[in-house]
Design an enzyme around this catalytic site. Structure first.
Site, PDB file in Angstrom:
ATOM      1  N   TYR A  97      -1.693  -0.879   9.610  1.00 28.54           N
ATOM      2  CA  TYR A  97       0.356  -1.312   8.498  1.00 28.54           C
ATOM      3  C   TYR A  97       0.870   0.443   8.682  1.00 28.54           C
ATOM      4  O   TYR A  97       1.971  -0.868   8.863  1.00 28.54           O
ATOM      5  CB  TYR A  97      -0.547   0.397   6.983  1.00 28.54           C
ATOM      6  CG  TYR A  97       0.460   1.014   6.511  1.00 28.54           C
ATOM      7  CD1 TYR A  97       1.446  -0.424   5.281  1.00 28.54           C
ATOM      8  CD2 TYR A  97       0.687   1.851   6.430  1.00 28.54           C
ATOM      9  CE1 TYR A  97       2.127   0.186   5.414  1.00 28.54           C
ATOM     10  CE2 TYR A  97       1.995   2.787   5.302  1.00 28.54           C
ATOM     11  CZ  TYR A  97       2.546   1.554   4.617  1.00 28.54           C
ATOM     12  OH  TYR A  97       3.985   2.438   4.388  1.00 28.54           O
TER      13      TYR A  97
ATOM     14  N   LYS B 244       4.964  -1.245   9.698  1.00 32.91           N
ATOM     15  CA  LYS B 244       6.198  -1.210   9.182  1.00 32.91           C
ATOM     16  C   LYS B 244       8.018  -0.551  10.410  1.00 32.91           C
ATOM     17  O   LYS B 244       8.389  -0.939   9.528  1.00 32.91           O
ATOM     18  CB  LYS B 244       5.723  -0.117   8.503  1.00 32.91           C
ATOM     19  CG  LYS B 244       4.717   0.216   7.309  1.00 32.91           C
ATOM     20  CD  LYS B 244       5.733  -1.130   6.144  1.00 32.91           C
ATOM     21  CE  LYS B 244       7.084  -0.164   4.922  1.00 32.91           C
ATOM     22  NZ  LYS B 244       7.445  -1.108   3.872  1.00 32.91           N
TER      23      LYS B 244
ATOM     24  N   THR C 135       8.654   4.091   5.383  1.00 35.74           N
ATOM     25  CA  THR C 135       7.769   4.894   5.655  1.00 35.74           C
ATOM     26  C   THR C 135       7.163   5.631   7.234  1.00 35.74           C
ATOM     27  O   THR C 135       7.995   5.872   8.213  1.00 35.74           O
ATOM     28  CB  THR C 135       6.385   4.641   6.062  1.00 35.74           C
ATOM     29  OG1 THR C 135       5.362   5.418   5.790  1.00 35.74           O
ATOM     30  CG2 THR C 135       5.903   3.139   6.966  1.00 35.74           C
ATOM     31  N   ASP C 136       7.177   7.653   6.283  1.00 31.19           N
ATOM     32  CA  ASP C 136       6.973   8.168   7.357  1.00 31.19           C
ATOM     33  C   ASP C 136       6.011   7.811   8.482  1.00 31.19           C
ATOM     34  O   ASP C 136       6.591   8.506   9.903  1.00 31.19           O
ATOM     35  CB  ASP C 136       7.474   9.683   7.219  1.00 31.19           C
ATOM     36  CG  ASP C 136       6.198   9.682   6.296  1.00 31.19           C
ATOM     37  OD1 ASP C 136       4.778   8.836   6.079  1.00 31.19           O
ATOM     38  OD2 ASP C 136       5.854  11.140   6.250  1.00 31.19           O
ATOM     39  N   GLU C 137       5.220   7.313   8.857  1.00 28.78           N
ATOM     40  CA  GLU C 137       4.106   6.748   9.485  1.00 28.78           C
ATOM     41  C   GLU C 137       4.399   6.222  10.867  1.00 28.78           C
ATOM     42  O   GLU C 137       3.500   6.330  11.182  1.00 28.78           O
ATOM     43  CB  GLU C 137       2.632   6.204   8.500  1.00 28.78           C
ATOM     44  CG  GLU C 137       2.373   6.933   7.111  1.00 28.78           C
ATOM     45  CD  GLU C 137       0.502   6.279   6.360  1.00 28.78           C
ATOM     46  OE1 GLU C 137       0.572   5.132   7.344  1.00 28.78           O
ATOM     47  OE2 GLU C 137       0.865   6.642   5.178  1.00 28.78           O
TER      48      GLU C 137
HETATM   49  P1  NAD Z   1       2.234  -1.407  -3.544  1.00 26.18           P
HETATM   50  O1  NAD Z   1       1.220  -1.943  -2.603  1.00 26.18           O
HETATM   51  O2  NAD Z   1       1.946  -0.176  -5.234  1.00 26.18           O
HETATM   52  O3  NAD Z   1       3.232  -2.545  -4.437  1.00 26.18           O
HETATM   53  C1  NAD Z   1       3.496  -3.222  -3.563  1.00 26.18           C
HETATM   54  C2  NAD Z   1       4.289  -3.977  -4.336  1.00 26.18           C
HETATM   55  O4  NAD Z   1       4.484  -5.370  -3.341  1.00 26.18           O
HETATM   56  C3  NAD Z   1       3.023  -4.718  -5.022  1.00 26.18           C
HETATM   57  O5  NAD Z   1       3.889  -5.219  -6.123  1.00 26.18           O
HETATM   58  C4  NAD Z   1       3.239  -6.749  -4.972  1.00 26.18           C
HETATM   59  O6  NAD Z   1       2.408  -7.559  -5.016  1.00 26.18           O
HETATM   60  C5  NAD Z   1       4.246  -7.165  -3.849  1.00 26.18           C
HETATM   61  N1  NAD Z   1       3.785  -8.017  -2.580  1.00 26.18           N
HETATM   62  C6  NAD Z   1       2.920  -7.679  -2.058  1.00 26.18           C
HETATM   63  N2  NAD Z   1       3.359  -8.813  -0.606  1.00 26.18           N
HETATM   64  C7  NAD Z   1       4.098  -9.106  -0.751  1.00 26.18           C
HETATM   65  C8  NAD Z   1       4.941 -10.210  -0.468  1.00 26.18           C
HETATM   66  N3  NAD Z   1       3.956 -11.351   0.444  1.00 26.18           N
HETATM   67  N4  NAD Z   1       6.183 -11.410  -1.521  1.00 26.18           N
HETATM   68  C9  NAD Z   1       6.248 -10.374  -2.825  1.00 26.18           C
HETATM   69  N5  NAD Z   1       5.734  -9.780  -2.793  1.00 26.18           N
HETATM   70  C10 NAD Z   1       4.461  -8.669  -2.353  1.00 26.18           C
HETATM   71  O7  NAD Z   1       3.539  -0.431  -2.675  1.00 26.18           O
HETATM   72  P2  NAD Z   1       4.447   1.301  -3.155  1.00 26.18           P
HETATM   73  O8  NAD Z   1       3.201   2.274  -2.921  1.00 26.18           O
HETATM   74  O9  NAD Z   1       5.187   0.911  -4.218  1.00 26.18           O
HETATM   75  O10 NAD Z   1       4.976   0.896  -1.579  1.00 26.18           O
HETATM   76  C11 NAD Z   1       6.291   0.114  -1.349  1.00 26.18           C
HETATM   77  C12 NAD Z   1       6.888   0.016  -0.235  1.00 26.18           C
HETATM   78  O11 NAD Z   1       6.582   1.842  -0.098  1.00 26.18           O
HETATM   79  C13 NAD Z   1       6.430  -0.361   0.628  1.00 26.18           C
HETATM   80  O12 NAD Z   1       7.055  -0.940   1.639  1.00 26.18           O
HETATM   81  C14 NAD Z   1       4.849   1.121   1.372  1.00 26.18           C
HETATM   82  O13 NAD Z   1       5.160   0.624   2.634  1.00 26.18           O
HETATM   83  C15 NAD Z   1       6.608   1.899   1.213  1.00 26.18           C
HETATM   84  N6  NAD Z   1       6.659   3.053   1.180  1.00 26.18           N
HETATM   85  C16 NAD Z   1       5.375   3.663   0.226  1.00 26.18           C
HETATM   86  C17 NAD Z   1       5.117   5.166   0.011  1.00 26.18           C
HETATM   87  C18 NAD Z   1       3.683   5.797  -0.775  1.00 26.18           C
HETATM   88  O14 NAD Z   1       3.533   6.907  -1.025  1.00 26.18           O
HETATM   89  N7  NAD Z   1       3.410   4.111  -1.852  1.00 26.18           N
HETATM   90  C19 NAD Z   1       5.633   6.460   1.212  1.00 26.18           C
HETATM   91  C20 NAD Z   1       6.363   5.517   2.288  1.00 26.18           C
HETATM   92  C21 NAD Z   1       6.810   3.603   1.647  1.00 26.18           C
HETATM   93  O1  DAU Z   2       3.370   9.260   3.881  1.00 29.32           O
HETATM   94  C1  DAU Z   2       3.872   7.295   3.447  1.00 29.32           C
HETATM   95  C2  DAU Z   2       3.097   6.836   2.962  1.00 29.32           C
HETATM   96  O2  DAU Z   2       1.710   7.454   2.396  1.00 29.32           O
HETATM   97  C3  DAU Z   2       2.724   5.176   2.875  1.00 29.32           C
HETATM   98  O3  DAU Z   2       3.674   4.425   3.760  1.00 29.32           O
HETATM   99  C4  DAU Z   2       1.415   4.223   2.311  1.00 29.32           C
HETATM  100  O4  DAU Z   2       1.983   2.956   1.806  1.00 29.32           O
HETATM  101  C5  DAU Z   2       0.777   5.226   1.792  1.00 29.32           C
HETATM  102  O5  DAU Z   2      -0.471   4.433   0.847  1.00 29.32           O
HETATM  103  C6  DAU Z   2       0.428   6.907   1.919  1.00 29.32           C
HETATM  104  O6  DAU Z   2      -0.203   6.435   2.880  1.00 29.32           O
HETATM  105  P1  DAU Z   2      -1.674   7.871   3.248  1.00 29.32           P
HETATM  106  O7  DAU Z   2      -2.255   7.469   3.635  1.00 29.32           O
HETATM  107  O8  DAU Z   2      -0.722   8.826   3.270  1.00 29.32           O
HETATM  108  O9  DAU Z   2      -2.419   7.634   1.855  1.00 29.32           O
HETATM  109  P2  DAU Z   2      -3.807   7.858   0.924  1.00 29.32           P
HETATM  110  O10 DAU Z   2      -3.154   8.077  -0.603  1.00 29.32           O
HETATM  111  O11 DAU Z   2      -4.429   6.160   1.431  1.00 29.32           O
HETATM  112  O12 DAU Z   2      -4.390   8.788   1.172  1.00 29.32           O
HETATM  113  C7  DAU Z   2      -3.734  10.371   1.775  1.00 29.32           C
HETATM  114  C8  DAU Z   2      -5.523  10.890   2.294  1.00 29.32           C
HETATM  115  O13 DAU Z   2      -5.804  10.974   1.473  1.00 29.32           O
HETATM  116  C9  DAU Z   2      -5.102  10.286   3.092  1.00 29.32           C
HETATM  117  O14 DAU Z   2      -4.684  11.472   4.504  1.00 29.32           O
HETATM  118  C10 DAU Z   2      -6.307  10.108   3.494  1.00 29.32           C
HETATM  119  C11 DAU Z   2      -6.596  10.911   1.951  1.00 29.32           C
HETATM  120  N1  DAU Z   2      -8.370   9.733   1.578  1.00 29.32           N
HETATM  121  C12 DAU Z   2      -7.671   8.796   0.706  1.00 29.32           C
HETATM  122  C13 DAU Z   2      -8.466   8.420  -0.125  1.00 29.32           C
HETATM  123  C14 DAU Z   2      -7.936   7.029  -0.557  1.00 29.32           C
HETATM  124  C15 DAU Z   2      -9.314  10.661   1.231  1.00 29.32           C
HETATM  125  O15 DAU Z   2      -9.688  11.515   1.604  1.00 29.32           O
HETATM  126  N2  DAU Z   2      -9.808  10.046   0.548  1.00 29.32           N
HETATM  127  C16 DAU Z   2      -9.402   8.514  -0.378  1.00 29.32           C
HETATM  128  O16 DAU Z   2     -10.383   7.894  -1.075  1.00 29.32           O
END
Ligand code: NAD
Ligand code: DAU
Length: 339
Positions: free
Chosen positions: A153, A157, A125-127
């Site tokens: 988190y 990562k 992740t970019d975080e």
């Molecule tokens: P998500 O939370 O929707 O899904 C996570 C999945 O992992 C679920 O199906 C869960 O059951 C499984 N899981 C969790 N713990 C586990 C374990 N111990 N063993 C096996 N399976 C397990 O997450 P997502 O948003 O799809 O993100 C997927 C990946 O991409 C993550 O690594 C996250 O850090 C990364 N990522 C997410 C975003 C985003 O915007 N959502 C952006 C950049 C990177």
């Molecule tokens: O940048 C990549 C990341 O993006 C991934 O690594 C994470 O897994 C993914 O969850 C996401 O992280 P964020 O924290 O940016 O996403 P989130 O949807 O939780 O929040 C997006 C923005 O919105 C953040 O600035 C917080 C704000 N927010 C979020 C929620 C859930 C609100 O203002 N209200 C809310 O209820």
């Protein structure tokens, strides 16, 4: 070719499985997922019909289960999506983030070493780069930006990324790492900003914006992320990190207002609530490297992607209504009840 996709019952992993089954018919895809609160087997119902696909319920931290699966499947490639992924949950309870995101990644890579896997791809992740100031639009995250994680988190990562690169340097494991910005699209769990706002707006519930809503995220349609990972796995250089992002920066408040407009709901539903602790101000990715080396560019414009996403949540109410009416209610009450 056999690919193990971990975390494939979650948001991005499931989209990746559908991308792979469509883009590379005949290749075997095995999903390993623990089915935590974020994993949903119904998401994979269509994949289950495909003879090239297998689902296995297991924890990536369970060495015996991982070893058994690698023995059975002899994978060529492992793509690790499995993670605890929600920042707010990590602030509430960091322990499980360290276990899954750090130890789970190490457990998978140990199995990859033993079995001579040809590529281990870590989905990052970019975080991990921390945040950027709001008043310096010229600054972007490059692959050289120092690691400076803000939340438990993102720190977990970052640990996984560093471990993956260390396994490459120390053991010669063929590793690649990608770091992507915020994804949106179908099957995203409703705890995240966009689906949470869609679900609340449809129920005429308050839309909880943290602080003033001025924080900026760089949004990418999930299919564009999946295509990028596929390209990295096939053509990326081992030992390298690739940033993925679409130059699409938006303030949270503007996204929430857009969702209100698209759904015909009043902005009076917006409720400014207490800010997230340590809230990152701005993320913005420089994708020059992946564009130059692999020719990747995002294909979905935000205006189209957000409409497709809203349409998907309208057409698939059963998918998310089941979630928001279950255990999620307790999470919501705890997170937003007295905010
Ligand atoms: P998500 O939370 O929707 O899904 C996570 C999945 O992992 C679920 O199906 C869960 O059951 C499984 N899981 C969790 N713990 C586990 C374990 N111990 N063993 C096996 N399976 C397990 O997450 P997502 O948003 O799809 O993100 C997927 C990946 O991409 C993550 O690594 C996250 O850090 C990364 N990522 C997410 C975003 C985003 O915007 N959502 C952006 C950049 C990177
Ligand atoms: O940048 C990549 C990341 O993006 C991934 O690594 C994470 O897994 C993914 O969850 C996401 O992280 P964020 O924290 O940016 O996403 P989130 O949807 O939780 O929040 C997006 C923005 O919105 C953040 O600035 C917080 C704000 N927010 C979020 C929620 C859930 C609100 O203002 N209200 C809310 O209820």
């Amino acid at each position: 070719m056999t690919t193990i996709v971990t975390g494939g019952a979650g948001f991005i992993g499931s989209n990746y499985i559908y991308h792979m089954l469509a883009a590379h018919p005949g290749e075997r895809i095995v999903c390993l997922d623990k089915l935590t609160y974020a994993g949903n087997l119904s998401t994979l119902a269509a994949a289950m019909e495909n003879p090239d696909f297998r689902f296995v319920k297991a924890d990536i931290c369970d060495r015996d289960a991982v070893e058994r699966l690698f023995d059975e499947e002899k994978p060529d490639v492992v793509v690790n999506f499995a993670a605890e992924s929600h920042v707010d949950r990590s602030i509430d309870d960091p322990g499980v983030f360290l276990r899954t995101n750090v130890m789970g990644t190490a457990t998978l890579m140990d199995a990859c070493r033993r079995h001579g896997v040809k590529r281990f791809h870590q989905v990052g992740t970019d975080e991990v780069y921390g945040d950027l100031p709001l008043d310096r639009p010229d600054l972007l995250f490059t692959e050289q930006t120092p690691i400076r994680a803000s939340s438990p988190y993102s720190a977990s990562k970052a640990g996984a990324d560093l471990l993956a690169l260390a396994y490459h340097r120390t053991y010669g494991l063929p590793v690649t790492v990608s770091r992507c910005s915020n994804n949106y699209g179908p099957y995203q769990f409703p705890e995240k900003l966009i689906p949470l706002m869609i679900a609340n707006a449809l129920a005429d519930k308050p839309l909880p914006v943290y602080g003033e809503g001025l924080n900026v995220r760089d949004w990418l349609y999930v299919e564009d992320h999946c295509r990028a990972i596929d390209l990295i796995v096939r053509g990326g250089r081992v030992g390298e990190v690739y940033n993925i992002g679409g130059h699409n920066e938006m303030r949270n408040i503007d996204i929430v207002k857009l969702i209100c407009r698209e759904l015909g709901k009043p902005e009076s539903l917006i409720a400014h609530v207490a800010d997230r602790k340590g809230h990152d101000r701005r993320y913005a990715i420089d994708p020059t490297k992946i564009h130059g080396e692999l020719g990747w560019l995002p294909e979905t414009k935000f205006a189209d992607g957000i409409r497709k996403t809203i349409r998907w949540y309208l057409d698939n109410r059963g998918w998310w209504e089941t979630i928001v009416s279950g255990e999620y209610r307790h999470y919501y009450e705890k997170m937003y009840g007295n905010r």
